[in-house]
Design a protein around this motif. Structure first.
Motif, mmCIF file in Angstrom:
data_model
loop_
_atom_site.group_PDB
_atom_site.id
_atom_site.type_symbol
_atom_site.label_atom_id
_atom_site.label_comp_id
_atom_site.label_asym_id
_atom_site.label_seq_id
_atom_site.Cartn_x
_atom_site.Cartn_y
_atom_site.Cartn_z
ATOM 1 N N SER A 292 0.865 -1.187 0.000
ATOM 2 C CA SER A 292 0.000 0.000 0.000
ATOM 3 C C SER A 292 0.899 1.233 0.000
ATOM 4 O O SER A 292 1.990 1.223 0.586
ATOM 5 C CB SER A 292 -0.886 0.041 1.241
ATOM 6 O OG SER A 292 -1.758 -1.064 1.211
ATOM 7 N N PHE A 293 0.403 2.289 -0.632
ATOM 8 C CA PHE A 293 1.281 3.457 -0.783
ATOM 9 C C PHE A 293 0.483 4.732 -1.011
ATOM 10 O O PHE A 293 -0.509 4.745 -1.730
ATOM 11 C CB PHE A 293 2.207 3.220 -1.982
ATOM 12 C CG PHE A 293 3.064 4.403 -2.334
ATOM 13 C CD1 PHE A 293 4.120 4.789 -1.523
ATOM 14 C CD2 PHE A 293 2.820 5.141 -3.484
ATOM 15 C CE1 PHE A 293 4.901 5.891 -1.840
ATOM 16 C CE2 PHE A 293 3.596 6.245 -3.818
ATOM 17 C CZ PHE A 293 4.642 6.617 -2.989
ATOM 18 N N SER A 294 0.947 5.826 -0.371
ATOM 19 C CA SER A 294 0.465 7.183 -0.684
ATOM 20 C C SER A 294 1.699 8.017 -0.995
ATOM 21 O O SER A 294 2.752 7.803 -0.382
ATOM 22 C CB SER A 294 -0.214 7.835 0.517
ATOM 23 O OG SER A 294 -1.198 6.997 1.022
ATOM 24 N N TYR A 295 1.566 8.962 -1.900
ATOM 25 C CA TYR A 295 2.718 9.835 -2.174
ATOM 26 C C TYR A 295 3.007 10.687 -0.952
ATOM 27 O O TYR A 295 2.073 11.073 -0.237
ATOM 28 C CB TYR A 295 2.438 10.714 -3.397
ATOM 29 C CG TYR A 295 2.691 9.978 -4.694
ATOM 30 C CD1 TYR A 295 3.971 9.871 -5.206
ATOM 31 C CD2 TYR A 295 1.654 9.358 -5.383
ATOM 32 C CE1 TYR A 295 4.218 9.175 -6.381
ATOM 33 C CE2 TYR A 295 1.891 8.660 -6.560
ATOM 34 C CZ TYR A 295 3.178 8.573 -7.058
ATOM 35 O OH TYR A 295 3.435 7.882 -8.193
ATOM 36 N N PRO A 296 4.303 10.977 -0.706
ATOM 37 C CA PRO A 296 4.652 11.785 0.466
ATOM 38 C C PRO A 296 3.858 13.088 0.481
ATOM 39 O O PRO A 296 3.732 13.747 -0.553
ATOM 40 C CB PRO A 296 6.158 12.066 0.275
ATOM 41 C CG PRO A 296 6.638 11.022 -0.683
ATOM 42 C CD PRO A 296 5.469 10.610 -1.507
ATOM 43 N N ARG B 112 -4.621 7.124 -0.848
ATOM 44 C CA ARG B 112 -4.011 5.808 -1.090
ATOM 45 C C ARG B 112 -3.985 5.556 -2.599
ATOM 46 O O ARG B 112 -5.037 5.379 -3.211
ATOM 47 C CB ARG B 112 -4.833 4.702 -0.401
ATOM 48 C CG ARG B 112 -4.460 4.497 1.042
ATOM 49 C CD ARG B 112 -3.320 3.525 1.137
ATOM 50 N NE ARG B 112 -2.412 3.894 2.200
ATOM 51 C CZ ARG B 112 -2.181 3.150 3.270
ATOM 52 N NH1 ARG B 112 -2.778 2.005 3.409
ATOM 53 N NH2 ARG B 112 -1.314 3.540 4.159
ATOM 54 N N TYR C 136 10.269 5.429 -4.472
ATOM 55 C CA TYR C 136 9.542 5.639 -3.225
ATOM 56 C C TYR C 136 9.500 4.315 -2.479
ATOM 57 O O TYR C 136 9.625 3.253 -3.094
ATOM 58 C CB TYR C 136 8.093 6.072 -3.506
ATOM 59 C CG TYR C 136 7.974 7.326 -4.331
ATOM 60 C CD1 TYR C 136 7.954 8.574 -3.726
ATOM 61 C CD2 TYR C 136 7.894 7.248 -5.717
ATOM 62 C CE1 TYR C 136 7.846 9.723 -4.489
ATOM 63 C CE2 TYR C 136 7.784 8.397 -6.485
ATOM 64 C CZ TYR C 136 7.762 9.636 -5.868
ATOM 65 O OH TYR C 136 7.653 10.765 -6.613
ATOM 66 N N ASP C 137 9.318 4.401 -1.160
ATOM 67 C CA ASP C 137 9.165 3.168 -0.372
ATOM 68 C C ASP C 137 7.690 2.969 -0.062
ATOM 69 O O ASP C 137 6.980 3.932 0.224
ATOM 70 C CB ASP C 137 9.927 3.293 0.951
ATOM 71 C CG ASP C 137 11.426 3.334 0.700
ATOM 72 O OD1 ASP C 137 11.863 2.782 -0.326
ATOM 73 O OD2 ASP C 137 12.140 3.944 1.507
ATOM 74 N N ASP D 14 -2.708 12.242 1.428
ATOM 75 C CA ASP D 14 -3.412 11.214 2.198
ATOM 76 C C ASP D 14 -3.983 10.131 1.297
ATOM 77 O O ASP D 14 -4.374 9.067 1.769
ATOM 78 C CB ASP D 14 -4.600 11.840 2.964
ATOM 79 C CG ASP D 14 -4.115 12.886 3.932
ATOM 80 O OD1 ASP D 14 -2.972 12.718 4.396
ATOM 81 O OD2 ASP D 14 -4.849 13.863 4.195
ATOM 82 N N ASP E 287 4.298 2.256 1.984
ATOM 83 C CA ASP E 287 3.921 2.527 3.382
ATOM 84 C C ASP E 287 3.701 1.213 4.118
ATOM 85 O O ASP E 287 3.996 1.080 5.299
ATOM 86 C CB ASP E 287 2.621 3.341 3.431
ATOM 87 C CG ASP E 287 2.779 4.673 2.730
ATOM 88 O OD1 ASP E 287 3.897 5.208 2.777
ATOM 89 O OD2 ASP E 287 1.809 5.143 2.114
ATOM 90 N N GLU E 288 3.121 0.257 3.390
ATOM 91 C CA GLU E 288 2.917 -1.079 3.980
ATOM 92 C C GLU E 288 3.299 -2.111 2.945
ATOM 93 O O GLU E 288 3.193 -1.873 1.747
ATOM 94 C CB GLU E 288 1.440 -1.281 4.332
ATOM 95 C CG GLU E 288 1.012 -0.552 5.587
ATOM 96 C CD GLU E 288 -0.503 -0.419 5.655
ATOM 97 O OE1 GLU E 288 -1.204 -1.312 5.153
ATOM 98 O OE2 GLU E 288 -0.968 0.602 6.181
#
Ligand SMILES: Nc1ncnc2c1ncn2[C@@H]1O[C@H](COP(=O)(O)OP(=O)(O)OP(=O)(O)O)[C@@H](O)[C@H]1O
Length: 634
Positions: A398-402, A407, A443-444, A405, A446-447
């Protein structure tokens, strides 16, 4: 004082621009190093590593030169008193036997001595300039290269949120402001201080009571200089900030000129630039106003000290006494003394100038440090990825851009076998490109975890990971240079035959051969003389020549016509057969033959299978397909 001054400062440029500056939030770059107390010193300590000895040598030479240069009036005063007032002619450090006792030989001795001292002064002056210059140039070179290197290594998140014009402004304007400082200020700073110090020493040796009277103004002078210095810094921060915003605006406008013209937006853009340029002019005007008042104020104070000394000293010499002051003063003491008092004005002016340069350079140093501090990239992984097989796993990612909010990817799970070709499809904004950015560790997640050959990509050295993945974007960037250089970008040792073979496989050889200069044709700053499809094919050739074990084509053939695409696909079949390949495409015919097609929707994988499987399932993919082949209305 500040009120009236504030009004005066706003009287030149427009009110609007002024308000714009007051209202603007300090930019992220400057804000990142806001808590750094001595930004310039920190920067020079790192940038000047190994060359600080030149500052030492320059400083000692400069101090020596000033003390010697300022010694002449002291000697002339003693010589005059000896020749005209019959006083003893004694000089510190000079044996009395060397000094003649008659006026004419005394004059000859004085002239020879002064000439010798000038020679020493000159030699030390040259040595000082040389040393400081060497320090400045070497340090600047290092700071410039370090700043560029830092910018290049920053995470993509930085570039997403920071306009390139602003980053360019740091690399250009701020480094140049540092250059202006370094080339002038260190030597001039030492010269000013040692001119003042030597004058004070000689004044004290001549008559220390009168020296104290002349110096009564010093604390006021220092306080005023400090006050102006603080204002310089604040105003310079604004100027640098406005320069960054202006550069960003100019940069985006020039690179987007085609769109501007297409919408007839020239007038609107000029208005925007005019507004920002006005804000910049206001900031510069206000910064200059500080500078304009700084020097004259200090000169006035130094002048007051001079006039006071002239009055007291002359009264004292005429009457043989002055108020409570003990002893007498001779003309031979008073004249050099007045000279020294007057000679304090110049270094005070220098000091004001150096203070201005220092504050400007300090603002710039803050921004250069800010670039280094803002979102420092996470530590590089230690594992080197050597000739990977190409197994890729997305494990509930799962990922959001820095800074956002939303997803963009939600619980994505996908295992890709070595050598498999995966087509990624889905509506615009579904998250296809983002999925591939995580594979390249821009990017890394988030989960969850992204793995290549079983290694978490965070544990891999980014360079080795990205070397293993050949990436072609929809709008590939071509570097200024020839087509040959662009194709051979990643392979220094490529032969002409290698380059041609790669170009053939990418379907680029034919159009390159049709160009008058062939492979030696210049592609201009952004490859402007080539069509979008031609640029894409050069970019594919560039990746094929690098021969990476994995490939990512992100809409890489979207600009070429259907026939050319089929030709490219055929020649790529062999290349992709053995390598893990991801192909993102809106045109579904591009991915039709993929081993597997993954359908994404709103950050999730909703379907996967072969073209035939997915058509049979009659789900999302089948809908997209029907729209494209014209079986239903979109
Ligand atoms: N750098 C970024 N910062 C913030 N949000 C972003 C960024 N890049 C993309 N997004 C957002 O992430 C979502 C997914 O974008 P992505 O580019 O991965 O989609 P896509 O499926 O590749 O779309 P397309 O087919 O149009 O290229 C979109 O909502 C987009 O607005």
């Amino acid at each position: 004082m500040s009120d009236s001054e504030g009004e005066g400062e706003r009287s030149e440029p427009s009110e609007d621009a002024s308000d714009e500056i007051e209202g603007r939030e300090r930019g992220r770059i400057a804000a990142a190093a806001e808590d750094e107390r001595w930004p310039l010193l920190s920067l020079l300590r790192d940038g000047g590593r190994g060359d600080l000895r030149w500052v030492g040598l320059g400083g000692i030479s400069s101090v020596g030169a000033q003390f010697i240069s300022n010694l002449d009036m002291f000697i002339i005063g003693l010589a005059f008193d000896a020749m005209f007032n019959d006083r003893a002619y004694a000089l510190p450090l000079v044996p009395t036997g060397w000094i003649p006792s008659e006026p004419t030989p005394q004059l000859g001795f004085t002239v020879a001595l002064l000439f010798g001292l000038k020679l020493v002064d000159m030699s030390l002056g040259i040595l000082a300039e040389y040393s400081f210059f060497l320090f400045a140039q070497r340090t600047l070179h290092r700071v410039r290269v370090d700043a560029f290197d830092t910018v290049q290594r920053l995470d993509m998140g930085f570039f997403d949120t920071q306009q390139t014009g602003e980053v360019m402004s740091v690399l250009n304007n701020d480094v140049n402001s540092l250059e202006r400082f370094l080339e002038v200020a260190p030597n001039l700073g030492v010269v000013s201080v040692s001119m003042i110090a030597s004058s004070l020493v000689y004044m004290a040796l001549l008559n220390w009571h009168l020296a104290l009277i002349s110096l009564a103004v010093a604390p006021v002078l220092i306080a005023v200089n400090h006050w102006y210095g603080a204002r310089h810094e604040a105003r310079n921060d604004d100027v640098r900030e406005e320069t960054g915003v202006l550069n960003a605006l100019l940069e985006t406008n020039v690179s987007g000129i085609q769109t501007v013209k297409a919408f007839g937006g020239e007038g609107h853009e000029t208005d925007r630039v005019e507004r920002q340029s006005a804000a910049h002019r206001t900031a510069s005007w206000r910064a200059n106003l500080v500078g304009v008042r700084h020097q004259p104020s200090l000169r006035m104070l130094a002048g007051a000290a001079f006039v006071a000394t002239l009055f007291v000293g002359t009264e004292w010499a005429i009457n043989g006494r002055f108020w409570f002051l003990p002893g007498t003063i001779t003309a031979g003491e008073l004249v050099p003394f007045m000279y020294y008092t007057q000679s304090l004005v110049l270094p005070v002016r220098f000091a004001a100038w150096v203070t201005g340069l220092y504050k400007g350079a300090n603002s710039s140093a803050k921004r250069i440090l800010g670039v280094q501090r803002i979102e420092p990239p996470r530590d590089d992984g230690r594992t080197e990825l050597q000739t990977p097989e190409g197994r890729v796993e997305y494990d509930d990612v799962s990922f959001s851009y820095p800074g956002t909010d939303e997803r963009v990817l939600r619980d994505v799970a996908l295992d890709v076998e070595p050598g498999e070709t995966v087509g990624l499809v889905g509506e615009t904004g579904a998250g296809k490109s983002t999925l591939l950015k995580l594979l390249q560790a821009y990017y890394d997640p988030d989960e969850g975890t992204v793995r290549v050959d079983g290694h978490d990509v965070r544990d891999l050295s980014r360079a080795s990971l990205r070397r293993s993945i050949g990436y072609v974007a929809q709008d590939p960037f071509l570097f200024t240079g020839t087509i040959r250089e662009n194709i051979a970008y990643a392979v220094d040792s490529a032969t002409d035959a290698d380059i041609e073979a790669a170009a053939r496989a990418a379907g680029a050889h034919e159009f390159i051969s049709d160009l008058e200069a062939g492979y030696d044709a210049e592609v201009g700053e952004r490859g402007v003389m080539l069509s979008g499809g031609q640029r894409q094919r050069i970019a594919i050739a560039r990746v094929l020549l690098a021969d990476p074990p994995m490939l990512v084509f992100d809409e890489a053939t979207s600009h070429v016509d259907n026939r050319t695409e089929v030709l490219i696909q055929r020649s790529l079949e062999e290349v992709t057969a053995e390598r893990t390949t991801f192909v993102v495409a809106h045109r579904l015919s591009t991915v039709r033959n993929a081993d597997r097609i993954v359908v994404m929707d709103d950050g999730q994988i909703v379907e996967q299978g072969t073209h035939d499987d997915l058509l049979a399932r009659d789900g999302k993919y089948a809908d997209l397909w029907k729209v494209q082949v014209g079986a239903v209305d979109s």
